[in-house]
Design an enzyme around this catalytic site. Structure first.
Site, short mmCIF file in Angstrom:
data_model
loop_
_atom_site.label_atom_id
_atom_site.label_comp_id
_atom_site.label_asym_id
_atom_site.label_seq_id
_atom_site.Cartn_x
_atom_site.Cartn_y
_atom_site.Cartn_z
N ALA A 76 -17.78 85.94 -81.12
CA ALA A 76 -17.26 86.50 -79.87
C ALA A 76 -16.29 87.66 -80.13
O ALA A 76 -16.21 88.58 -79.32
CB ALA A 76 -16.58 85.42 -79.04
N THR A 77 -15.57 87.62 -81.23
CA THR A 77 -14.65 88.73 -81.53
C THR A 77 -15.43 90.04 -81.63
O THR A 77 -15.07 91.05 -81.01
CB THR A 77 -13.90 88.46 -82.85
OG1 THR A 77 -13.13 87.27 -82.70
CG2 THR A 77 -12.98 89.62 -83.21
N ASN A 156 -8.99 80.30 -72.90
CA ASN A 156 -9.03 79.39 -74.04
C ASN A 156 -7.77 78.53 -74.12
O ASN A 156 -7.78 77.49 -74.74
CB ASN A 156 -9.25 80.15 -75.34
CG ASN A 156 -8.36 81.36 -75.46
OD1 ASN A 156 -8.41 82.27 -74.63
ND2 ASN A 156 -7.52 81.38 -76.48
N GLN A 184 -15.46 80.36 -73.89
CA GLN A 184 -15.11 78.98 -73.51
C GLN A 184 -15.94 78.48 -72.34
O GLN A 184 -15.78 77.34 -71.91
CB GLN A 184 -13.62 78.91 -73.14
CG GLN A 184 -12.67 79.27 -74.25
CD GLN A 184 -12.61 78.22 -75.35
OE1 GLN A 184 -13.04 77.08 -75.17
NE2 GLN A 184 -12.07 78.61 -76.50
N HIS A 206 -19.81 78.77 -82.48
CA HIS A 206 -18.94 77.70 -83.00
C HIS A 206 -18.03 77.07 -81.95
O HIS A 206 -17.24 76.19 -82.26
CB HIS A 206 -18.12 78.18 -84.21
CG HIS A 206 -16.95 79.06 -83.89
ND1 HIS A 206 -15.68 78.56 -83.78
CD2 HIS A 206 -16.84 80.39 -83.70
CE1 HIS A 206 -14.84 79.55 -83.52
NE2 HIS A 206 -15.52 80.67 -83.46
N THR A 244 -29.27 93.15 -91.31
CA THR A 244 -30.29 92.10 -91.44
C THR A 244 -29.83 90.86 -90.70
O THR A 244 -28.72 90.38 -90.90
CB THR A 244 -30.52 91.77 -92.93
OG1 THR A 244 -30.92 92.97 -93.58
CG2 THR A 244 -31.59 90.71 -93.10
N CYS A 329 5.54 79.29 -83.44
CA CYS A 329 5.15 79.12 -84.84
C CYS A 329 3.65 78.96 -84.97
O CYS A 329 3.09 79.06 -86.05
CB CYS A 329 5.85 77.91 -85.41
SG CYS A 329 7.60 77.99 -85.09
C1 LIG Z 1 -12.91 81.61 -79.86
C2 LIG Z 1 -12.81 82.71 -78.90
C3 LIG Z 1 -13.05 84.02 -79.29
C4 LIG Z 1 -13.38 84.40 -80.71
O1 LIG Z 1 -14.64 83.96 -81.11
P1 LIG Z 1 -15.13 84.11 -82.63
O2 LIG Z 1 -16.55 83.73 -82.60
O3 LIG Z 1 -14.28 83.13 -83.39
O4 LIG Z 1 -14.90 85.49 -83.06
C5 LIG Z 1 -12.97 85.01 -78.34
N1 LIG Z 1 -12.64 84.73 -77.07
C6 LIG Z 1 -12.38 83.48 -76.67
C7 LIG Z 1 -12.02 83.22 -75.24
C8 LIG Z 1 -12.43 82.43 -77.57
O5 LIG Z 1 -12.17 81.19 -77.17
#
Ligand SMILES: *Cc1c(COP(=O)(O)O)cnc(C)c1O
Length: 496
Positions: A76-77, A156, A184, A206, A244, A329
């Site tokens: 997602a990033t 999230n 999410q 994930h 790929t 923290c």
């Molecule tokens: C976990 C998450 C991401 C990041 O996803 P990755 O696959 O770890 O890069 C981005 N946005 C939200 C809202 C998330 O919960």
């Protein structure tokens, strides 16, 4: 359950792999279908490509999209970056204004900041007190030069669901691209993107019991020409994301999506019941706040703040639970949760939040154990806090010296009580509020006070305490507060 194998309540950070996904991925890695490059024309390549296309169809089916509109990314990033930066590159000639929100994931906020440095203007909307972004506020923020709106579907941190249909409609009426981070939401909420005014949507395997390192950007067919790639190479994924394709990752993602689709309705019901069960166990605690209480939320997330309790100490004390806190923290920035701050929570309440995120493998017994552990730990930390004592005055019965520093609402609050006879400390007790390092140093100091005289009351300097107890340098300021409290004891001592 033990400190080595705690109950997992951090499914919003990542979900464990479903055993079926592991099996399918393992077979894919070993199988000849995993051998070829899916772009190759020979039989090995064709087999890999077939498996990828079958998985693409499963991924599309979960969100109600045509397989052709799914672009695989590393997660997602990357999908968020591709949406924000890619749309900015393609549409920058029309205008240089973006609208997003303060409660976005960093994967949206950081690309927005990057664009600001390149001369773009970004309007970041604040949520209301329940955590919702008002579509009216989005409409008010739109300008003639706005080219993209990005609002996350489900937060999230607090699990609040945004009205993406209303926000998307506003954008579509004006021809503005709408992106939503649905990491999410996918697999948790029923959705049909075909019937929604969404142009771009990010999600990741994930967070739905698939592997890390694979995700997707849904790109509406009509938005395809309005996004530029960030990478250049072999032209895969219609040139939007060359490289790929990782067959086994994609096959795992597809399986995870198929499982999520089959389980979605029943799982939502089960998780809602578990979340209610957890809240029933926590709501009786005094000074407890449910964050996002008045907004619709997804079933698996419960975010709660506790008055007068420090979040990191709370999480550290909950050794049998694996979960997240909004405390400073816990964040890379060193600031208490910006999402809870945006909701209008004061820094202490933002600091003391726990995010319970339940998942496919959570059980009622897990919830009961977690509820009892939290009640116990909140009570213990409150009992330890100076706030639990009626006053900081010395008792009249014995010769007692009281030294206090910090205070309510501050990072550290400490009170030492020393019993003194024959010019020596006979006994020392303390009350403390603060992070685990502060608590550890306070306990360590109290042990070293008996036998000391007024002149050498303070056992060394804060830098030495930090060294002895492995306290990170950025927390030295907290130890200075402990030194102040001992300094106050010392001054009392010389006064009598
Ligand atoms: C976990 C998450 C991401 C990041 O996803 P990755 O696959 O770890 O890069 C981005 N946005 C939200 C809202 C998330 O919960």
């Amino acid at each position: 359950m033990s400190a080595d194998d705690p109950i997992y309540l951090d499914n919003a950070a990542t979900t464990p792999l479903d055993p079926t996904v592991i099996e399918v991925m393992t077979r894919s890695l070993a199988h000849e279908g995993g051998r070829g490059n899916p772009a190759s024309g020979h039989v090995f390549g064709r087999r890999a490509a077939e498996r990828i296309e079958a998985a693409r169809a499963e991924v599309g089916a979960l969100i109600g999209a045509d397989a052709a509109d799914i672009v695989f990314t590393s997660g997602a990033t990357e999908a968020d970056n591709l949406a924000v930066l890619g749309a900015a590159r393609a549409e920058g000639h029309r205008g240089r204004h973006l609208v997003s929100s303060r409660i976005e994931h960093k994967a949206v906020l950081d690309p927005c900041r990057r664009l600001e440095r390149d001369g773009w203007t970004v309007s970041l909307l604040a949520p209301d007190r329940s955590g919702r972004i008002d579509p009216g506020a989005v409409a008010a923020a739109l300008r003639p030069d706005t080219v993209l709106v990005s609002v996350l579907w489900v937060s999230n941190e607090i699990g609040v669901i945004q009205d993406v249909a209303a926000i998307g409609s506003l954008c579509r009426e004006r021809g503005i691209l709408f992106h939503t981070d649905a990491a999410q939401a996918v697999g948790k909420l029923p959705m049909d993107v075909r019937s929604l005014p969404i142009d771009l949507m990010s999600f990741t395997a994930h967070k739905l019991y698939g592997p890390k390192g694979i995700g997707a950007l849904y790109v509406h067919a009509q938005a395809r020409a309005r996004v530029q790639p960030l990478l250049f190479g072999g032209g895969q994924e219609r040139g939007l994301r060359p490289g790929t394709l990782p067959t086994h990752q994609i096959v795992g993602f597809g399986t995870a999506c198929a499982l999520a689709r089959a389980a979605l309705a029943a799982e939502a019901k089960r998780l809602s019941a578990l979340r209610e069960r957890l809240w029933e166990q926590l709501r009786g605690i005094e000074g407890v706040y449910l964050n996002g209480e008045d907004a619709p939320r997804i079933p698996g997330i419960l975010n709660v703040s506790f008055e007068g309790v420090e979040g990191e100490s709370l999480v550290t004390g909950l050794v049998d639970l694996a979960l997240s806190t909004g405390s400073a923290c816990n964040s890379a920035s060193g600031e208490p949760s910006y999402v809870l701050r945006a909701l209008g929570r004061d820094p202490q309440l933002a600091q003391s939040s726990l995010r319970f995120s339940l998942g496919r493998f959570s059980t009622p017994a897990d919830i009961d154990t977690a509820g009892a552990a939290v009640r116990r730990e909140v009570a213990r930390l409150r009992e330890l806090s100076p706030a639990a004592e009626p006053s900081g005055r010395a008792s009249d019965a014995a010769r007692e010296l009281v030294g206090e520093a910090g205070g309510p609402g501050q990072e550290v609050w400490i009170r030492f009580r020393l019993r003194v006879t024959e010019a020596r400390v006979q006994g020392a007790s303390y009350r403390v509020y603060g992070c685990p390092h502060t608590l550890a140093v306070a306990a360590w100091l109290a042990e070293r006070l008996p036998g000391r005289s007024g002149a050498d009351l303070i056992p060394g300097a804060p830098a030495e305490w930090a060294h002895a107890l492995d306290v990170p340098i950025e927390k030295l300021g907290r130890l200075l507060v402990l030194e102040d409290a001992l300094g106050a004891c010392q001054r009392r001592w010389s006064e009598v």
